[in-house]
Design a protein around this motif. Structure first.
Motif, PDB file in Angstrom:
ATOM      1  N   THR A 147       0.812  -1.218   0.000  1.00 61.29           N
ATOM      2  CA  THR A 147       0.000   0.000   0.000  1.00 61.29           C
ATOM      3  C   THR A 147       0.849   1.273   0.000  1.00 61.29           C
ATOM      4  O   THR A 147       0.303   2.372  -0.041  1.00 61.29           O
ATOM      5  CB  THR A 147      -0.927   0.042   1.239  1.00 61.29           C
ATOM      6  OG1 THR A 147      -0.121  -0.037   2.428  1.00 61.29           O
ATOM      7  CG2 THR A 147      -1.913  -1.117   1.208  1.00 61.29           C
ATOM      8  N   ASN A 148       2.178   1.111   0.053  1.00 61.80           N
ATOM      9  CA  ASN A 148       3.061   2.281   0.049  1.00 61.80           C
ATOM     10  C   ASN A 148       4.431   1.872  -0.486  1.00 61.80           C
ATOM     11  O   ASN A 148       4.677   0.685  -0.778  1.00 61.80           O
ATOM     12  CB  ASN A 148       3.177   2.896   1.456  1.00 61.80           C
ATOM     13  CG  ASN A 148       3.615   1.876   2.497  1.00 61.80           C
ATOM     14  OD1 ASN A 148       4.567   1.117   2.291  1.00 61.80           O
ATOM     15  ND2 ASN A 148       2.917   1.832   3.635  1.00 61.80           N
ATOM     16  N   LEU A 149       5.332   2.836  -0.599  1.00 63.17           N
ATOM     17  CA  LEU A 149       6.651   2.540  -1.181  1.00 63.17           C
ATOM     18  C   LEU A 149       7.456   1.580  -0.312  1.00 63.17           C
ATOM     19  O   LEU A 149       8.123   0.673  -0.833  1.00 63.17           O
ATOM     20  CB  LEU A 149       7.428   3.835  -1.389  1.00 63.17           C
ATOM     21  CG  LEU A 149       8.833   3.649  -1.967  1.00 63.17           C
ATOM     22  CD1 LEU A 149       8.779   3.040  -3.356  1.00 63.17           C
ATOM     23  CD2 LEU A 149       9.588   4.966  -1.990  1.00 63.17           C
ATOM     24  N   LYS A 150       7.412   1.772   0.986  1.00 61.74           N
ATOM     25  CA  LYS A 150       8.193   0.898   1.880  1.00 61.74           C
ATOM     26  C   LYS A 150       7.799  -0.564   1.677  1.00 61.74           C
ATOM     27  O   LYS A 150       8.665  -1.449   1.573  1.00 61.74           O
ATOM     28  CB  LYS A 150       7.975   1.313   3.336  1.00 61.74           C
ATOM     29  CG  LYS A 150       8.771   0.491   4.338  1.00 61.74           C
ATOM     30  CD  LYS A 150       8.534   0.970   5.762  1.00 61.74           C
ATOM     31  CE  LYS A 150       9.311   0.135   6.769  1.00 61.74           C
ATOM     32  NZ  LYS A 150       9.066   0.590   8.173  1.00 61.74           N
ATOM     33  N   GLU A 151       6.507  -0.824   1.602  1.00 60.40           N
ATOM     34  CA  GLU A 151       6.038  -2.196   1.410  1.00 60.40           C
ATOM     35  C   GLU A 151       6.392  -2.713   0.011  1.00 60.40           C
ATOM     36  O   GLU A 151       6.701  -3.897  -0.156  1.00 60.40           O
ATOM     37  CB  GLU A 151       4.529  -2.253   1.630  1.00 60.40           C
ATOM     38  CG  GLU A 151       4.128  -2.018   3.086  1.00 60.40           C
ATOM     39  CD  GLU A 151       2.623  -1.947   3.289  1.00 60.40           C
ATOM     40  OE1 GLU A 151       2.188  -1.813   4.447  1.00 60.40           O
ATOM     41  OE2 GLU A 151       1.880  -2.013   2.276  1.00 60.40           O
ATOM     42  N   VAL A 228      -7.259  -0.312  -9.717  1.00 59.63           N
ATOM     43  CA  VAL A 228      -5.832  -0.381  -9.387  1.00 59.63           C
ATOM     44  C   VAL A 228      -5.587   0.471  -8.147  1.00 59.63           C
ATOM     45  O   VAL A 228      -6.451   1.243  -7.720  1.00 59.63           O
ATOM     46  CB  VAL A 228      -4.924   0.121 -10.547  1.00 59.63           C
ATOM     47  CG1 VAL A 228      -4.931  -0.839 -11.712  1.00 59.63           C
ATOM     48  CG2 VAL A 228      -5.321   1.520 -10.977  1.00 59.63           C
ATOM     49  N   ARG A 229      -4.385   0.336  -7.574  1.00 61.28           N
ATOM     50  CA  ARG A 229      -4.045   1.065  -6.345  1.00 61.28           C
ATOM     51  C   ARG A 229      -2.853   1.980  -6.597  1.00 61.28           C
ATOM     52  O   ARG A 229      -1.829   1.544  -7.130  1.00 61.28           O
ATOM     53  CB  ARG A 229      -3.692   0.056  -5.243  1.00 61.28           C
ATOM     54  CG  ARG A 229      -3.369   0.692  -3.890  1.00 61.28           C
ATOM     55  CD  ARG A 229      -2.917  -0.355  -2.877  1.00 61.28           C
ATOM     56  NE  ARG A 229      -3.877  -1.449  -2.785  1.00 61.28           N
ATOM     57  CZ  ARG A 229      -3.576  -2.721  -3.000  1.00 61.28           C
ATOM     58  NH1 ARG A 229      -2.327  -3.077  -3.295  1.00 61.28           N
ATOM     59  NH2 ARG A 229      -4.504  -3.651  -2.907  1.00 61.28           N
ATOM     60  N   VAL A 230      -2.967   3.238  -6.197  1.00 62.32           N
ATOM     61  CA  VAL A 230      -1.866   4.188  -6.328  1.00 62.32           C
ATOM     62  C   VAL A 230      -1.032   4.182  -5.053  1.00 62.32           C
ATOM     63  O   VAL A 230      -1.576   4.187  -3.943  1.00 62.32           O
ATOM     64  CB  VAL A 230      -2.386   5.613  -6.612  1.00 62.32           C
ATOM     65  CG1 VAL A 230      -1.279   6.636  -6.432  1.00 62.32           C
ATOM     66  CG2 VAL A 230      -2.901   5.712  -8.029  1.00 62.32           C
ATOM     67  N   LEU A 231       0.304   4.207  -5.239  1.00 59.82           N
ATOM     68  CA  LEU A 231       1.216   4.197  -4.095  1.00 59.82           C
ATOM     69  C   LEU A 231       1.862   5.561  -3.851  1.00 59.82           C
ATOM     70  O   LEU A 231       2.214   5.865  -2.709  1.00 59.82           O
ATOM     71  CB  LEU A 231       2.322   3.159  -4.327  1.00 59.82           C
ATOM     72  CG  LEU A 231       1.860   1.731  -4.641  1.00 59.82           C
ATOM     73  CD1 LEU A 231       3.065   0.843  -4.892  1.00 59.82           C
ATOM     74  CD2 LEU A 231       0.993   1.183  -3.521  1.00 59.82           C
ATOM     75  N   ALA A 232       2.052   6.346  -4.906  1.00 62.39           N
ATOM     76  CA  ALA A 232       2.764   7.615  -4.732  1.00 62.39           C
ATOM     77  C   ALA A 232       2.608   8.491  -5.969  1.00 62.39           C
ATOM     78  O   ALA A 232       2.294   8.010  -7.065  1.00 62.39           O
ATOM     79  CB  ALA A 232       4.246   7.363  -4.462  1.00 62.39           C
ATOM     80  N   VAL A 233       2.860   9.787  -5.774  1.00 61.15           N
ATOM     81  CA  VAL A 233       2.913  10.739  -6.875  1.00 61.15           C
ATOM     82  C   VAL A 233       4.371  11.152  -7.079  1.00 61.15           C
ATOM     83  O   VAL A 233       5.171  11.155  -6.136  1.00 61.15           O
ATOM     84  CB  VAL A 233       2.005  11.965  -6.591  1.00 61.15           C
ATOM     85  CG1 VAL A 233       2.505  12.753  -5.378  1.00 61.15           C
ATOM     86  CG2 VAL A 233       1.911  12.869  -7.815  1.00 61.15           C
ATOM     87  N   SER A 234       4.730  11.483  -8.316  1.00 62.60           N
ATOM     88  CA  SER A 234       6.147  11.674  -8.673  1.00 62.60           C
ATOM     89  C   SER A 234       6.696  13.076  -8.433  1.00 62.60           C
ATOM     90  O   SER A 234       7.891  13.309  -8.584  1.00 62.60           O
ATOM     91  CB  SER A 234       6.348  11.327 -10.155  1.00 62.60           C
ATOM     92  OG  SER A 234       5.706  12.304 -10.974  1.00 62.60           O
ATOM     93  N   THR A 242      -4.834  15.799  -6.213  1.00 65.31           N
ATOM     94  CA  THR A 242      -4.894  14.487  -5.546  1.00 65.31           C
ATOM     95  C   THR A 242      -4.156  14.602  -4.209  1.00 65.31           C
ATOM     96  O   THR A 242      -3.139  13.933  -3.995  1.00 65.31           O
ATOM     97  CB  THR A 242      -4.255  13.380  -6.418  1.00 65.31           C
ATOM     98  OG1 THR A 242      -2.919  13.800  -6.794  1.00 65.31           O
ATOM     99  CG2 THR A 242      -5.061  13.131  -7.677  1.00 65.31           C
ATOM    100  N   PRO A 243      -4.646  15.442  -3.301  1.00 65.51           N
ATOM    101  CA  PRO A 243      -3.904  15.716  -2.059  1.00 65.51           C
ATOM    102  C   PRO A 243      -3.776  14.519  -1.139  1.00 65.51           C
ATOM    103  O   PRO A 243      -2.926  14.503  -0.236  1.00 65.51           O
ATOM    104  CB  PRO A 243      -4.723  16.834  -1.406  1.00 65.51           C
ATOM    105  CG  PRO A 243      -6.111  16.659  -1.956  1.00 65.51           C
ATOM    106  CD  PRO A 243      -5.913  16.177  -3.368  1.00 65.51           C
ATOM    107  N   GLU A 244      -4.596  13.496  -1.374  1.00 59.79           N
ATOM    108  CA  GLU A 244      -4.547  12.309  -0.517  1.00 59.79           C
ATOM    109  C   GLU A 244      -3.407  11.367  -0.871  1.00 59.79           C
ATOM    110  O   GLU A 244      -3.093  10.450  -0.108  1.00 59.79           O
ATOM    111  CB  GLU A 244      -5.882  11.553  -0.599  1.00 59.79           C
ATOM    112  CG  GLU A 244      -6.118  10.788  -1.901  1.00 59.79           C
ATOM    113  CD  GLU A 244      -6.542  11.653  -3.094  1.00 59.79           C
ATOM    114  OE1 GLU A 244      -6.863  11.079  -4.150  1.00 59.79           O
ATOM    115  OE2 GLU A 244      -6.547  12.897  -2.968  1.00 59.79           O
ATOM    116  N   ILE A 245      -2.760  11.585  -2.018  1.00 58.89           N
ATOM    117  CA  ILE A 245      -1.708  10.673  -2.475  1.00 58.89           C
ATOM    118  C   ILE A 245      -0.336  11.213  -2.072  1.00 58.89           C
ATOM    119  O   ILE A 245       0.047  12.311  -2.478  1.00 58.89           O
ATOM    120  CB  ILE A 245      -1.778  10.480  -4.002  1.00 58.89           C
ATOM    121  CG1 ILE A 245      -3.132   9.876  -4.384  1.00 58.89           C
ATOM    122  CG2 ILE A 245      -0.633   9.587  -4.488  1.00 58.89           C
ATOM    123  CD1 ILE A 245      -3.370   9.754  -5.878  1.00 58.89           C
ATOM    124  N   PRO A 246       0.435  10.474  -1.285  1.00 54.06           N
ATOM    125  CA  PRO A 246       1.738  10.967  -0.818  1.00 54.06           C
ATOM    126  C   PRO A 246       2.787  10.955  -1.935  1.00 54.06           C
ATOM    127  O   PRO A 246       2.676  10.201  -2.902  1.00 54.06           O
ATOM    128  CB  PRO A 246       2.118   9.982   0.292  1.00 54.06           C
ATOM    129  CG  PRO A 246       1.414   8.716  -0.084  1.00 54.06           C
ATOM    130  CD  PRO A 246       0.128   9.137  -0.739  1.00 54.06           C
TER     131      PRO A 246
END
Length: 333
Positions: A147-151, A228-234, A242-246
């Motif tokens: 669900t995130n970059l670390k994972e 699909v699932r988004v993990l991060a913005v570039s 999309t303020p909810e996306i880290p």
């Protein structure tokens, strides 16, 4: 009587003088004065349904209105932008065949393909101007347990050399963005190049490819529908759209900043008067409410500027990606 003869002689001299001067004026001067006189083609190197294709098709609505002529979009996808680049390069320099292009073909290809590249982005084209820029998003298939970059990093490191990612082709911004991420996090992944981003997105949804980067235009509707699932913005800071996306920066990758952009170009040698006219109409068209809304939905924004602004940006962008290509050791397919 003599006065009358004198007037006639003067009239004939003037008329003959005008007849002599008229043909000396270049034919292009007359053509430029009433440009455009018939429909304009815009060539684009992405397939139908791609984010930039969608942006372009909405953009031409405004361009057609301001130019007073139909503007027709023609897709020429394939060969990493070389098919469309070659077609635009050899087109007549009269403003009736233009090119929409992006960072991959214009900024990255020179470093990836070198002498094998069949066009020169700087020498073979004159920029009309930019029209949009936006973020990329790192995303994955819903069945991948991250669900995130670390994972994601932990998942990939547990399967060295076995996890793949897709892109719209070698040398695209999406491809190079993942290469930057791989280097920054120390992960190894297998690149699977496709002929355009829409096919990548389909295969991530279907589970054939677990990870990819893509622009928001085609991706975010699939995210919002739960496919699909988004993990991060570039981008370095969160997008206001999309303020909810880290960001990747927030998640431990300092300085990560990649974006998609699109601009309008003409073959080198196109008369400056036509370039200036098109730039004026382009900067007007990108303010159209429907175009702005389409960009907003895809987390992009209008980007206006002069021909020189676009030229200066392109030269700097080519040098920036040259470093990335060298460090990532990207080779042509």
């Amino acid at each position: 009587m003599n006065h009358s003869h004198s007037q006639r002689r003067q009239f004939l001299r003037t008329a003959l003088g005008l007849a002599t001067v008229g043909p000396i004026l270049p034919a292009t001067a007359w053509a430029q004065a009433d440009y455009p006189r018939h429909p304009i083609r815009i060539l684009i190197g992405t397939p139908p349904g791609d984010t930039v294709d969608g942006w372009t098709r909405q953009l031409v609505v405004g361009l057609s209105a301001s130019l007073g002529q139909p503007v027709i979009v023609e897709n020429k996808a394939g060969a990493h932008g070389m098919i469309v680049g070659n077609a635009a390069k050899v087109a007549d320099k009269d403003g009736y065949t233009l090119l929409v292009s992006t960072g991959g073909p214009m900024s990255i290809n020179p470093s990836v393909y070198g002498s094998k590249l069949t066009y020169d982005p700087v020498k073979d084209f004159v920029p009309i101007g930019p029209f949009t820029k936006g973020a990329l998003y790192l995303y994955c298939n819903n069945d991948v347990p991250v669900t995130n970059l670390k994972e994601m990093v932990a998942y990939v490191k547990a399967r060295p050399g076995k996890v793949s990612y897709g892109s719209g082709g070698t040398g695209t911004t999406q491809h190079l963005s993942m290469e930057i991420l791989k280097k920054a996090t120390g992960i190894e992944m297998v690149h699977v190049p496709y002929k355009g981003s829409p096919m990548v997105l389909q295969d991530v949804i279907g589970g054939q490819i677990p990870f990819a980067f893509d622009a928001g235009g085609s991706l975010l509707p699939q995210v919002r529908s739960g496919k699909v699932r988004v993990l991060a913005v570039s981008t370095p800071t969160r997008s206001s759209l999309t303020p909810e996306i880290p960001t990747l920066v927030e998640q431990g990758v300092p300085g990560f900043d990649t974006r998609v952009w699109a601009g309008l170009f003409a073959p080198a040698g196109t008369p400056q008067a036509i370039v200036d006219r098109l730039n004026k109409d382009l900067n007007q068209a990108i303010q159209a409410p429907k175009f702005v809304e389409l960009l907003r939905v895809g987390a992009a924004e209008p980007w206006s500027g002069s021909s020189k602004d676009m030229s200066d940006f392109l030269k700097a962008d080519i040098e920036r990606w040259r470093v990335v290509v060298r460090e990532a050791n990207v080779k042509p397919e």
